[in-house]
Scaffold this active site. Structure first.
Site, PDB file in Angstrom:
ATOM      1  N   GLY A 153       0.851  -1.181   0.000  1.00 10.36           N
ATOM      2  CA  GLY A 153       0.000   0.000   0.000  1.00 10.36           C
ATOM      3  C   GLY A 153       0.886   1.229   0.000  1.00 10.36           C
ATOM      4  O   GLY A 153       0.705   2.136   0.812  1.00 10.36           O
ATOM      5  N   HIS A 154       1.843   1.209  -0.914  1.00 13.14           N
ATOM      6  CA  HIS A 154       2.748   2.349  -1.060  1.00 13.14           C
ATOM      7  C   HIS A 154       3.585   2.198  -2.328  1.00 13.14           C
ATOM      8  O   HIS A 154       3.571   1.156  -2.973  1.00 13.14           O
ATOM      9  CB  HIS A 154       3.658   2.489   0.165  1.00 13.14           C
ATOM     10  N   ALA A 155       4.284   3.282  -2.671  1.00 14.35           N
ATOM     11  CA  ALA A 155       5.249   3.269  -3.776  1.00 14.35           C
ATOM     12  C   ALA A 155       6.555   3.832  -3.237  1.00 14.35           C
ATOM     13  O   ALA A 155       6.590   4.431  -2.160  1.00 14.35           O
ATOM     14  CB  ALA A 155       4.739   4.136  -4.927  1.00 14.35           C
ATOM     15  N   ARG A 205       2.331  -0.635  -4.943  1.00 18.21           N
ATOM     16  CA  ARG A 205       2.122  -2.082  -4.808  1.00 18.21           C
ATOM     17  C   ARG A 205       1.291  -2.401  -3.575  1.00 18.21           C
ATOM     18  O   ARG A 205       1.413  -1.733  -2.543  1.00 18.21           O
ATOM     19  CB  ARG A 205       3.446  -2.853  -4.799  1.00 18.21           C
ATOM     20  N   TYR A 218       5.951   6.766  -0.788  1.00 18.03           N
ATOM     21  CA  TYR A 218       4.659   7.435  -0.927  1.00 18.03           C
ATOM     22  C   TYR A 218       3.680   6.511  -0.227  1.00 18.03           C
ATOM     23  O   TYR A 218       3.456   5.387  -0.697  1.00 18.03           O
ATOM     24  CB  TYR A 218       4.221   7.532  -2.392  1.00 18.03           C
TER      25      TYR A 218
END
Ligand code: T46
Length: 151
Positions: free
Chosen positions: A68-70, A115, A140
């Site tokens: 749940g981030h990049a 992802r 992010y």
């Protein structure tokens, strides 16, 4: 004036933006043996980066989601060394799901790809080889902020 030279049709600054299609599956070496199989990963040989960090997700409860981030710069290889799970890849324009279920197959994810990991099977282990040490400033964690950055 030929179309190719018109400045108003010049490639946008985002033309080289990361794409979910750049995330690729890598087949790792497999030494099969009646005593049990062996797979190895070497930084220079199998990965486009040198390995600065290794971590793994395990004891993941049924129904849990990770990620749940990049990342701004981080490159990673994800391997289901036990069991299976799915990875949702998102470049801000398109999404793609990849299932990992073999200890000799890794998913390469470059920078600027959101992802999410889910559908973990019981007893699964997600091994991650990373190009950099942990740095919260590289993340992010807000999807809207990520999309605003890539579009
Ligand atoms: C990714 C997916 C697949 C550390 O202190 N060092 C580390 O190397 C990592 C990865 C995490 N942490 C701390 C930071 C948080 O306090 O561990 C806690 C949980 O991290 P996070 O919520 O980022 O974990 P996941 O599973 O959601 O994401 C991790 C990676 O952060 C991420 O890069 O791609 O695994």
């Amino acid at each position: 004036m030929p179309t190719a030279l018109r400045p108003d049709l010049a490639p946008s600054p985002r033309a080289n933006a990361a794409s979910v299609d750049d995330c690729r599956l890598i087949e790792l070496p497999r030494i099969t043996d009646p005593r049990g199989n062996l797979t190895f990963i070497e930084g220079g040989a199998h990965l486009p980066f040198s390995i600065e960090r290794v971590y793994y997700l395990y004891d993941v409860p049924g129904g849990a989601e990770r990620g749940g981030h990049a990342h701004r710069a981080l490159q990673q290889l994800l391997v289901a060394v036990a069991g299976s799970f799915e990875v949702l890849l998102d470049d801000g324009r398109r999404r793609r799901r990849v299932r990992l279920d073999r200890p000799y197959r890794g998913l390469l994810i470059g920078p600027m790809i959101w992802r999410e990991l889910d559908e973990f099977s019981s007893g699964s282990v997600c091994l991650v080889l990373a190009s950099q040490c942990y740095d919260e400033a590289d993340y992010y964690r807000d999807h809207a902020a990520f999309v605003a950055e890539v579009l």
